[in-house]
Design a protein around this motif. Sequence first.
Motif, mmCIF file in Angstrom:
data_model
loop_
_atom_site.group_PDB
_atom_site.id
_atom_site.type_symbol
_atom_site.label_atom_id
_atom_site.label_comp_id
_atom_site.label_asym_id
_atom_site.label_seq_id
_atom_site.Cartn_x
_atom_site.Cartn_y
_atom_site.Cartn_z
ATOM 1 N N TYR C 11 -96.326 -63.718 32.963
ATOM 2 C CA TYR C 11 -95.092 -62.951 33.133
ATOM 3 C C TYR C 11 -95.397 -61.483 33.375
ATOM 4 O O TYR C 11 -94.795 -60.859 34.240
ATOM 5 C CB TYR C 11 -94.212 -63.074 31.888
ATOM 6 C CG TYR C 11 -93.686 -64.453 31.605
ATOM 7 C CD1 TYR C 11 -93.132 -65.218 32.613
ATOM 8 C CD2 TYR C 11 -93.733 -64.981 30.324
ATOM 9 C CE1 TYR C 11 -92.643 -66.469 32.359
ATOM 10 C CE2 TYR C 11 -93.233 -66.229 30.060
ATOM 11 C CZ TYR C 11 -92.702 -66.974 31.074
ATOM 12 O OH TYR C 11 -92.212 -68.212 30.820
ATOM 13 N N PHE C 15 -94.366 -59.377 36.660
ATOM 14 C CA PHE C 15 -93.516 -58.185 36.665
ATOM 15 C C PHE C 15 -94.229 -57.010 37.330
ATOM 16 O O PHE C 15 -93.599 -56.229 38.045
ATOM 17 C CB PHE C 15 -93.094 -57.820 35.235
ATOM 18 C CG PHE C 15 -92.167 -58.823 34.621
ATOM 19 C CD1 PHE C 15 -91.216 -59.447 35.395
ATOM 20 C CD2 PHE C 15 -92.250 -59.159 33.291
ATOM 21 C CE1 PHE C 15 -90.361 -60.379 34.851
ATOM 22 C CE2 PHE C 15 -91.394 -60.086 32.737
ATOM 23 C CZ PHE C 15 -90.448 -60.697 33.515
ATOM 24 N N MET C 18 -93.915 -57.512 41.008
ATOM 25 C CA MET C 18 -92.558 -57.174 41.420
ATOM 26 C C MET C 18 -92.410 -55.677 41.589
ATOM 27 O O MET C 18 -91.850 -55.199 42.577
ATOM 28 C CB MET C 18 -91.582 -57.630 40.330
ATOM 29 C CG MET C 18 -90.808 -58.857 40.637
ATOM 30 S SD MET C 18 -89.681 -59.085 39.290
ATOM 31 C CE MET C 18 -89.775 -60.827 39.118
ATOM 32 N N PHE C 41 -92.468 -58.814 46.877
ATOM 33 C CA PHE C 41 -91.447 -58.990 45.845
ATOM 34 C C PHE C 41 -90.972 -60.438 45.812
ATOM 35 O O PHE C 41 -90.879 -61.063 44.743
ATOM 36 C CB PHE C 41 -90.273 -58.057 46.153
ATOM 37 C CG PHE C 41 -89.344 -57.829 45.001
ATOM 38 C CD1 PHE C 41 -89.354 -56.626 44.341
ATOM 39 C CD2 PHE C 41 -88.469 -58.800 44.586
ATOM 40 C CE1 PHE C 41 -88.511 -56.412 43.279
ATOM 41 C CE2 PHE C 41 -87.631 -58.589 43.525
ATOM 42 C CZ PHE C 41 -87.646 -57.390 42.870
ATOM 43 N N GLN C 42 -90.738 -60.978 47.021
ATOM 44 C CA GLN C 42 -90.251 -62.353 47.150
ATOM 45 C C GLN C 42 -91.235 -63.343 46.540
ATOM 46 O O GLN C 42 -90.855 -64.204 45.734
ATOM 47 C CB GLN C 42 -90.139 -62.610 48.644
ATOM 48 C CG GLN C 42 -89.091 -63.541 49.069
ATOM 49 C CD GLN C 42 -89.086 -63.637 50.563
ATOM 50 O OE1 GLN C 42 -90.063 -63.340 51.243
ATOM 51 N NE2 GLN C 42 -87.986 -64.063 51.089
ATOM 52 N N SER C 44 -93.472 -62.823 44.294
ATOM 53 C CA SER C 44 -93.576 -62.722 42.836
ATOM 54 C C SER C 44 -92.395 -63.403 42.165
ATOM 55 O O SER C 44 -92.549 -63.999 41.098
ATOM 56 C CB SER C 44 -93.689 -61.264 42.422
ATOM 57 O OG SER C 44 -92.498 -60.605 42.682
ATOM 58 N N VAL C 45 -91.217 -63.350 42.806
ATOM 59 C CA VAL C 45 -90.070 -64.062 42.234
ATOM 60 C C VAL C 45 -90.330 -65.579 42.285
ATOM 61 O O VAL C 45 -90.026 -66.298 41.320
ATOM 62 C CB VAL C 45 -88.779 -63.699 42.984
ATOM 63 C CG1 VAL C 45 -87.630 -64.555 42.522
ATOM 64 C CG2 VAL C 45 -88.437 -62.261 42.753
ATOM 65 N N LEU C 48 -92.481 -66.480 39.431
ATOM 66 C CA LEU C 48 -91.753 -66.483 38.157
ATOM 67 C C LEU C 48 -91.026 -67.815 37.966
ATOM 68 O O LEU C 48 -91.107 -68.437 36.900
ATOM 69 C CB LEU C 48 -90.767 -65.320 38.150
ATOM 70 C CG LEU C 48 -90.026 -65.077 36.843
ATOM 71 C CD1 LEU C 48 -91.007 -64.658 35.784
ATOM 72 C CD2 LEU C 48 -88.977 -64.022 37.011
ATOM 73 N N TYR C 49 -90.357 -68.268 39.040
ATOM 74 C CA TYR C 49 -89.606 -69.523 38.943
ATOM 75 C C TYR C 49 -90.536 -70.696 38.661
ATOM 76 O O TYR C 49 -90.248 -71.532 37.817
ATOM 77 C CB TYR C 49 -88.852 -69.774 40.257
ATOM 78 C CG TYR C 49 -87.434 -69.293 40.244
ATOM 79 C CD1 TYR C 49 -87.155 -67.941 40.236
ATOM 80 C CD2 TYR C 49 -86.383 -70.184 40.253
ATOM 81 C CE1 TYR C 49 -85.866 -67.492 40.228
ATOM 82 C CE2 TYR C 49 -85.083 -69.746 40.251
ATOM 83 C CZ TYR C 49 -84.832 -68.401 40.240
ATOM 84 O OH TYR C 49 -83.549 -67.961 40.221
#
Lengths: 192, 142, 137
Positions: C11, C15, C18, C41-42, C44-45, C48-49
């Motif tokens: 995590y 972050f 991001m 950014f995309q 890294s999201v 996360l998911y």
Amino acid sequence: MISELLINAFLVTIMLSISIALIKTRTVIFTVILTSAYSLVAALMFITLDAVDVAFTEASVGAGISTILFLAAMAYLPKKEEESINSQFIPALSCIILGGILIWCSYDLPEIGQLTAPIHQHIAPEYIRGSKEDIGIPNIVTSVLASYRGYDTFGETIVVFTAGVAVLMLLENKNPVKKNKSQPKQKFKKNA
Amino acid sequence: MHKNPILRISTKILFAPIILFGLYVQFHGDFGPGGGFQAGVIVASAFILYSIVFGIEEGKKLFPSNINLILLALGGIIYGGVGFVSMILGDEFLSYNILGSSPQSGQHIGILLVEFGVGLTVSNVMIALFNAFASYNTIKEK
Amino acid sequence: MISSTIGIWNYWIVFCLMMIGLFLVIGRKNFLKKIVGLTIFQTSVFLLYITFGKIKGGTPPILNTSIDTIYSNPLPHVLILTAIVVGVATTALGLSLVLRINSEYGSIEEDDISAQDLVDYHDEIETGKSIDLKFKQ
């Protein structure tokens, strides 16, 4: 189990170093190639996190097609990035503050891989059971993608279609209406 | 067009296996990793490779852009059409149970057709994007 | 202790990634770099998911014959799978906008473009072309 998590942590650290190199570099070709490497490492990450379909997609789309599109667009653009006049202190400070807040909040998130986390309780067991009994397809991702969440995928297909048509409309204009760059200066001279 | 014979001949040899692999990923997506999105990109990459090595004009001779545009729309139409067929047969939109003799075979047929539509749209969008970027004629003023 | 640190290490790095993407978007003035920042950014999201969907000791969500297998959560995989393809289509749209901006202004640096716009604006004030007309009507 700990070795899996260690591999994971190692790959994530590689991604961090690639993105720091992306901040440093000012050459466009390095930027494109580093983005491609970033996507490839992300695909490896997805394999260690059990998402084989996503890894497949990321390797073919993120590292393949996306890089080709960046290279094709790069041919028409300046090859170097200019140094900015303004200081980058305020953007960096706000990013660091926001990141600190997010990391502080991460202590409330469930630890990776806990079976008791809320995300695993809601509807996923239903899909895993139904994929065998209702649909009869071994790949659960495909059955959720095409059958349970068919409306979503329909919408995504339409979005891809729309984006493709929009790019064709933007780029296939043979004689774009040009604003002449020297025009304002001529007006200025006439006035003076 | 590239003068290097190694590039040209290996492109010609690789072209068919790439498309075959794309079809495998497309139709084996029910049983292993794969599906319409990945297969579309793989099939598109074969045509993009051909266009890179032999030039954009040769690539357009191999796969004309008007056919490309028709297939681009056809994928979405197939996806929506499956939904409307199941509506006409008396079920809800995109509910595949009624398409076959038993609910399970109906789901199989529906998923196969829908994934085919997705693959068609994605592959043609990717080819169209590459052609648009590669044949963008800007009038350079510098 | 080590295990719990590794448990949320993912995590933290996600972050950080991001924030690096966000910094590239708001801190850099080059439009191509901004689009690369959006891509970072995309991704890294997405990470996360997928990290949320992982189960310890689980297998990829493809059914096998044994009964007591634990499968990782397939739902985030489905969401991200479609998001990746949509992401590359929208990135291509952004790139085509950058190409058109380059052919209009001859530059993709934000400072150059705003300077050119400022020159145009002052010209309009000097000649009294458009702004006066608006006031008179």
